[in-house]
Design an enzyme around this catalytic site. Structure first.
Site, PDB file in Angstrom:
ATOM      1  N   TYR A  74       0.809  -1.356   0.036  1.00 35.72           N
ATOM      2  CA  TYR A  74      -0.174  -0.153   0.028  1.00 35.72           C
ATOM      3  C   TYR A  74       0.968   1.234  -0.003  1.00 35.72           C
ATOM      4  O   TYR A  74       0.749   2.277  -0.824  1.00 35.72           O
ATOM      5  CB  TYR A  74      -1.099  -0.093   1.179  1.00 35.72           C
ATOM      6  CG  TYR A  74      -1.966   1.145   1.238  1.00 35.72           C
ATOM      7  CD1 TYR A  74      -3.285   0.706   0.868  1.00 35.72           C
ATOM      8  CD2 TYR A  74      -1.566   2.385   1.632  1.00 35.72           C
ATOM      9  CE1 TYR A  74      -4.308   1.926   0.782  1.00 35.72           C
ATOM     10  CE2 TYR A  74      -2.509   3.238   1.550  1.00 35.72           C
ATOM     11  CZ  TYR A  74      -3.988   2.919   1.276  1.00 35.72           C
ATOM     12  OH  TYR A  74      -4.843   3.835   1.144  1.00 35.72           O
ATOM     13  N   LYS A  93      -1.519   5.868 -23.522  1.00 33.93           N
ATOM     14  CA  LYS A  93      -0.893   6.280 -25.094  1.00 33.93           C
ATOM     15  C   LYS A  93       0.742   5.855 -25.021  1.00 33.93           C
ATOM     16  O   LYS A  93       0.837   4.444 -25.101  1.00 33.93           O
ATOM     17  CB  LYS A  93      -1.303   7.600 -25.413  1.00 33.93           C
ATOM     18  CG  LYS A  93      -2.750   7.781 -25.698  1.00 33.93           C
ATOM     19  CD  LYS A  93      -3.858   7.959 -24.551  1.00 33.93           C
ATOM     20  CE  LYS A  93      -4.801   8.649 -24.937  1.00 33.93           C
ATOM     21  NZ  LYS A  93      -5.799   9.013 -23.620  1.00 33.93           N
ATOM     22  N   PHE A 109      -8.036  18.555 -25.175  1.00 34.45           N
ATOM     23  CA  PHE A 109      -8.647  17.539 -25.678  1.00 34.45           C
ATOM     24  C   PHE A 109     -10.012  17.551 -24.753  1.00 34.45           C
ATOM     25  O   PHE A 109     -10.096  18.339 -23.946  1.00 34.45           O
ATOM     26  CB  PHE A 109      -7.852  16.109 -24.859  1.00 34.45           C
ATOM     27  CG  PHE A 109      -8.589  15.114 -25.363  1.00 34.45           C
ATOM     28  CD1 PHE A 109      -8.794  14.481 -26.547  1.00 34.45           C
ATOM     29  CD2 PHE A 109      -9.200  14.173 -24.299  1.00 34.45           C
ATOM     30  CE1 PHE A 109      -9.509  13.305 -26.804  1.00 34.45           C
ATOM     31  CE2 PHE A 109      -9.858  13.172 -24.384  1.00 34.45           C
ATOM     32  CZ  PHE A 109      -9.928  12.687 -25.629  1.00 34.45           C
ATOM     33  N   ASP A 110     -11.078  16.569 -25.322  1.00 36.96           N
ATOM     34  CA  ASP A 110     -12.318  16.852 -24.598  1.00 36.96           C
ATOM     35  C   ASP A 110     -12.671  16.535 -23.259  1.00 36.96           C
ATOM     36  O   ASP A 110     -13.332  17.515 -22.512  1.00 36.96           O
ATOM     37  CB  ASP A 110     -13.294  16.204 -25.506  1.00 36.96           C
ATOM     38  CG  ASP A 110     -13.344  14.652 -25.619  1.00 36.96           C
ATOM     39  OD1 ASP A 110     -12.322  14.141 -25.096  1.00 36.96           O
ATOM     40  OD2 ASP A 110     -14.012  13.869 -26.090  1.00 36.96           O
ATOM     41  N   ALA A 144       0.218  12.953 -23.202  1.00 36.21           N
ATOM     42  CA  ALA A 144      -0.080  11.748 -23.718  1.00 36.21           C
ATOM     43  C   ALA A 144       0.621  11.221 -24.838  1.00 36.21           C
ATOM     44  O   ALA A 144       0.928   9.874 -24.702  1.00 36.21           O
ATOM     45  CB  ALA A 144      -1.404  11.822 -24.093  1.00 36.21           C
ATOM     46  N   ASP A 167       0.279  18.563 -21.615  1.00 36.73           N
ATOM     47  CA  ASP A 167      -0.535  17.391 -21.829  1.00 36.73           C
ATOM     48  C   ASP A 167       0.060  16.210 -22.676  1.00 36.73           C
ATOM     49  O   ASP A 167       0.060  16.481 -23.978  1.00 36.73           O
ATOM     50  CB  ASP A 167      -2.004  17.541 -22.358  1.00 36.73           C
ATOM     51  CG  ASP A 167      -2.863  16.274 -22.504  1.00 36.73           C
ATOM     52  OD1 ASP A 167      -2.521  15.148 -22.375  1.00 36.73           O
ATOM     53  OD2 ASP A 167      -3.991  16.189 -22.680  1.00 36.73           O
ATOM     54  N   HIS A 198     -22.182  11.720 -27.265  1.00 32.83           N
ATOM     55  CA  HIS A 198     -21.961  10.597 -28.044  1.00 32.83           C
ATOM     56  C   HIS A 198     -21.531   9.309 -27.671  1.00 32.83           C
ATOM     57  O   HIS A 198     -21.886   8.212 -28.260  1.00 32.83           O
ATOM     58  CB  HIS A 198     -20.400  11.075 -28.915  1.00 32.83           C
ATOM     59  CG  HIS A 198     -19.427  11.402 -28.095  1.00 32.83           C
ATOM     60  ND1 HIS A 198     -19.208  12.576 -27.238  1.00 32.83           N
ATOM     61  CD2 HIS A 198     -18.049  10.620 -27.689  1.00 32.83           C
ATOM     62  CE1 HIS A 198     -18.215  12.305 -26.493  1.00 32.83           C
ATOM     63  NE2 HIS A 198     -17.628  11.196 -26.804  1.00 32.83           N
TER      64      HIS A 198
HETATM   65  N1  F0G Z   1      -5.384  14.061 -23.086  1.00 33.76           N
HETATM   66  C1  F0G Z   1      -5.327  13.773 -24.484  1.00 33.76           C
HETATM   67  C2  F0G Z   1      -4.430  14.418 -25.424  1.00 33.76           C
HETATM   68  C3  F0G Z   1      -6.050  12.417 -24.756  1.00 33.76           C
HETATM   69  O1  F0G Z   1      -5.913  12.064 -25.870  1.00 33.76           O
HETATM   70  C4  F0G Z   1      -6.766  11.830 -23.671  1.00 33.76           C
HETATM   71  C5  F0G Z   1      -7.432  10.710 -24.013  1.00 33.76           C
HETATM   72  C6  F0G Z   1      -6.773  12.421 -22.603  1.00 33.76           C
HETATM   73  C7  F0G Z   1      -5.967  13.566 -22.095  1.00 33.76           C
HETATM   74  C8  F0G Z   1      -7.518  11.712 -21.207  1.00 33.76           C
HETATM   75  O2  F0G Z   1      -6.909  10.494 -21.013  1.00 33.76           O
HETATM   76  O3  F0G Z   1      -8.578   8.735 -21.549  1.00 33.76           O
HETATM   77  O4  F0G Z   1      -6.379   8.331 -19.906  1.00 33.76           O
HETATM   78  O5  F0G Z   1      -8.521   9.612 -19.230  1.00 33.76           O
HETATM   79  N2  F0G Z   1      -7.926  10.121 -25.199  1.00 33.76           N
HETATM   80  C9  F0G Z   1      -8.508   9.003 -25.524  1.00 33.76           C
HETATM   81  C10 F0G Z   1      -8.649   8.865 -27.153  1.00 33.76           C
HETATM   82  C11 F0G Z   1      -9.477   8.840 -24.709  1.00 33.76           C
HETATM   83  O6  F0G Z   1      -9.424   8.150 -27.463  1.00 33.76           O
HETATM   84  O7  F0G Z   1      -8.280   9.752 -27.599  1.00 33.76           O
HETATM   85  P1  F0G Z   1      -7.696   9.229 -20.306  1.00 33.76           P
END
Ligand code: F0G
Length: 463
Positions: free
Chosen positions: A78, A264, A130-131, A223, A221, A455
């Site tokens: 833990y 990613k 990102f969304d 990823a 960010d 969506h």
């Molecule tokens: N930032 C970017 C640039 C992303 O592409 C994603 C996720 C996230 C943050 C959020 O990360 O999913 O680990 O919570 N993108 C996925 C996609 C979902 O299909 O592009 P997460």
């Protein structure tokens, strides 16, 4: 010693396969039925009924044998697990940042960071959020503003770094709103919302200069940091001989902090982190972490996950891997362009985005051409993709009807180390076949759609 450049025309998958998983073969008749049952929403299709799954590159990659060995060695204590320290060392070594906070995925980092910032009514600026990032900024009461470079929405016109931020527009905005009201700048590398396009080192440097001038913290960010770094090596003057690892570290030198979805470019199926130098902010983040994710040394992950991330962060910088990775999307993109199928040009790092508005001009944006194309691709060949258009991003009027989004794209994301060239040749053949009969593809109408992140759960029917 300088690494020899691969001298052959054929770029090969830089791995051999040790464990295999069968693909989900279905007949066209079955797929017709499945689409109907799924209300023309591909999120409702069972994965085993998908032949080639290009819905996302997130958490869908194949881990290496080293990572699987790491899974077995994971320390599940833990507090103070060895795997945490391996993870922390890997993230520190890459980012140079001091405070390393593990989280279960990218959006948990976003939620914690923007809640801790507590910047209600203030602005967060970005090349493009990102969304989930936008949603978490807005859930905290702050306002997310995008400043993509000019021409980023001109999908036909190739440019090397279409993910860049428009620094002049950012500065104008900062002056207009007052620097005290702009609490953070987020640079998304690569820029997922606009076609997986990279950001140049020069642009990052200019953004950093701007942020320093107005004392605004710059977060990356990250990823897809490794894919971005490889694009810099391929496309930016002065970097062709620099090891990608050095390029990645140079990118992070610009950052006051970073948030990562490890699903990613850490080559794992789950995980993420938040990293920063600001101790006061990190203390607030850690309190939220303990409240919602878990203790400082695991943050919602198992020890084995942390171990796999630590290994993945190093593996992803292997240039043989990155050469194959970037070449894979280019290969698909070039094949589509050859037959005049409109895509976001050039192809992105993690996939190819078809411009459905241009491909299906007979379908109005309010009849969801992107979603219609995504459904048609599934029907034609069992290929699952995702709409990035009116269904995902369209605003709603007072009656709840969708207003057209600025783009109608279908993203064909490439899972990492999962599909081979013949899988992609198959995808190309299916799209060519679809293109011949594209006039037969019909638009869709909404049966029901919730107001938030519609969506994922919307139900549709063909017109
Ligand atoms: N930032 C970017 C640039 C992303 O592409 C994603 C996720 C996230 C943050 C959020 O990360 O999913 O680990 O919570 N993108 C996925 C996609 C979902 O299909 O592009 P997460």
């Amino acid at each position: 010693m300088k690494k020899e450049v691969w001298p052959w025309k054929t770029i090969i998958e830089p791995f051999k396969i040790k464990a295999v998983e069968p693909l989900g073969f279905t007949t066209r008749q079955e797929r017709e039925h499945l689409l109907e049952q799924a209300h023309y929403n591909l999120f409702n299709i069972k994965a085993e009924k998908v032949l080639i799954d290009m819905l996302t590159d997130s958490g869908t990659g194949a881990m290496s044998c080293e990572q699987w060995a790491g899974i077995m060695k994971g320390d599940e204590s833990y507090a103070g697990a060895r795997s945490y320290y391996n993870f922390e060392m890997a993230v520190k070594d890459l980012t140079g940042l001091e405070e390393i906070i593990p989280v279960h995925q990218g959006r948990a980092a976003e939620k914690i960071l923007f809640t801790a910032l507590g910047a209600k009514g203030k602005y967060v600026i970005s090349n493009s959020h990102f969304d989930t990032t936008r949603a978490n900024v807005e859930a905290s009461g702050a306002i997310a503003m995008d400043f993509p470079q000019e021409g980023a929405l001109d999908f036909d016109k190739p440019a090397p770094f279409k993910g860049n931020a428009d620094v002049k527009a950012m500065e104008k905005f900062i002056k207009e709103k007052g620097e005290k009201n702009v609490v953070m700048c987020v640079m998304t590398v690569t820029n997922n919302s606009l076609g997986g396009q990279p950001v140049s080192m020069e642009n990052l440097r200019e953004v950093k200069k701007l942020c320093d001038k107005y004392a605004i913290p710059l977060f990356i960010d990250c990823a897809r940091f490794a894919e971005n770094a490889y694009f810099i090596k391929l496309r930016e003057k002065g970097y062709s001989d620099t090891p990608v690892e050095e390029i990645a570290k140079e990118m992070f030198e610009m950052a006051d902090g970073a948030m990562m979805s490890s699903k990613k470019d850490a080559l794992v199926n789950i995980g993420g982190f938040l990293a920063m130098n600001d101790k006061t902010l990190s203390l607030k983040c850690r309190q939220l972490l303990i409240l919602t994710e878990g203790f400082n040394t695991y943050g919602g992950l198992a020890g084995r996950d942390l171990e796999a991330i630590a290994i993945g962060l190093k593996e992803v910088l292997d240039e043989n891997y990155l050469q194959y990775r970037i070449r894979s999307s280019q290969y698909l993109g070039e094949a589509l362009l050859k037959k005049g199928i409109p895509i976001v040009n050039p192809p992105g790092g993690h996939g190819v985005y078809i411009n459905a508005k241009k491909f299906l001009p007979h379908i109005k944006p309010t009849q969801f051409p992107g979603q219609a194309l995504a459904c048609a691709l599934y029907l034609e060949g069992g290929i699952r993709t995702v709409e990035i258009g009116t269904l995902m991003f369209g605003k709603r009027d007072s009656k709840g009807s969708f207003l057209p989004a600025p783009m109608e794209l279908v993203r064909m994301a490439m899972p990492r180390r999962v599909y081979t060239q013949s899988h992609i040749d198959y995808v190309i053949e299916v799209i060519y076949s679809l293109a011949k009969n594209k006039k037969k593809i019909k638009g869709l109408s909404i049966v029901e759609a919730p107001l938030v992140l519609s969506h994922f759960t919307a139900k549709l029917k063909p017109l």
